[in-house]
Design an enzyme around this catalytic site. Sequence first.
Site, mmCIF file in Angstrom:
data_model
loop_
_atom_site.group_PDB
_atom_site.id
_atom_site.type_symbol
_atom_site.label_atom_id
_atom_site.label_comp_id
_atom_site.label_asym_id
_atom_site.label_seq_id
_atom_site.Cartn_x
_atom_site.Cartn_y
_atom_site.Cartn_z
ATOM 1 N N GLU A 1 -1.156 -16.384 -10.799
ATOM 2 C CA GLU A 1 -0.310 -15.447 -11.535
ATOM 3 C C GLU A 1 1.167 -15.820 -11.437
ATOM 4 O OE1 GLU A 1 -1.427 -11.502 -10.311
ATOM 5 O OE2 GLU A 1 -3.362 -11.653 -11.347
ATOM 6 N N TYR B 1 0.829 -1.200 0.000
ATOM 7 C CA TYR B 1 0.000 0.000 0.000
ATOM 8 C C TYR B 1 0.866 1.253 0.000
ATOM 9 C CZ TYR B 1 -3.904 -3.055 1.180
ATOM 10 O OH TYR B 1 -4.867 -4.035 1.152
ATOM 11 N N ASN C 1 -12.596 -0.848 -4.752
ATOM 12 C CA ASN C 1 -12.465 -1.177 -6.169
ATOM 13 C C ASN C 1 -13.671 -2.007 -6.621
ATOM 14 O OD1 ASN C 1 -11.627 -2.023 -8.725
ATOM 15 N ND2 ASN C 1 -10.267 -3.586 -7.894
ATOM 16 N N CYS D 1 -6.670 -5.407 -7.513
ATOM 17 C CA CYS D 1 -6.447 -5.028 -6.124
ATOM 18 C C CYS D 1 -5.873 -6.191 -5.313
ATOM 19 C CB CYS D 1 -7.730 -4.496 -5.503
ATOM 20 S SG CYS D 1 -9.140 -5.612 -5.627
ATOM 21 N N HIS D 2 -6.003 -7.416 -5.825
ATOM 22 C CA HIS D 2 -5.444 -8.577 -5.116
ATOM 23 C C HIS D 2 -3.917 -8.549 -5.104
ATOM 24 C CE1 HIS D 2 -5.655 -9.867 -9.351
ATOM 25 N NE2 HIS D 2 -4.579 -10.585 -9.082
#
Length: 192
Positions: A170, A112, A135, A143-144
């Site tokens: 990912e 963040y 979001n 946002c993950h």
Amino acid sequence: MSAAPFALLRETLASPIGTLVLLTDADGRLRVADFDEDQDRMEALLDRAYGRGGWFVSASRHLSRALRPLTRYFDGDLTAVDEVETATDGTVLQRAVWAALRTVPAGTTESYGALAARIDHPRAVRPVGAANGANPICIVVPCHRVVGANGTLTGYGGGLDRKRWLLDHEARHAGVGDRKPPADLFGAALLR
């Protein structure tokens, strides 16, 4: 005389982590992507954006331009979602955070604090976190990929199990597909 309610078209996508609800506008831009059990959260976000009674949803008769790229994302082509055009309503800070999220590469994470610094608001870590939490477009606006300063997984609207799955997915598939600049929240290509 009041304005006509904002029309949204609804479709669903069965994914490995649950059914996603996709809401697009008349121009085909993705406005909301969230998990079907988060209906209350979706409605609260829509009420904030368009006012209570200022929106309505009907079933889409055609596949949106967001559905195929999201399907390809789950098949391992992580950059497929970069081609999805999105549009959101939010504060200036929220839109800046959401645009910056689209530039965090798949297979990586960002804190963040780093995200706040990158949008030239280094002291706004909490407001950046709140914008991340508000979001309305999961996965496409990733946002993950935001984690705590020490790398720990922090809250995710879809739950930490889903966040962990997305990050693992990912990590397994990073580098698949050609990276293109994603369409930003206003429809223009982001420049890095």
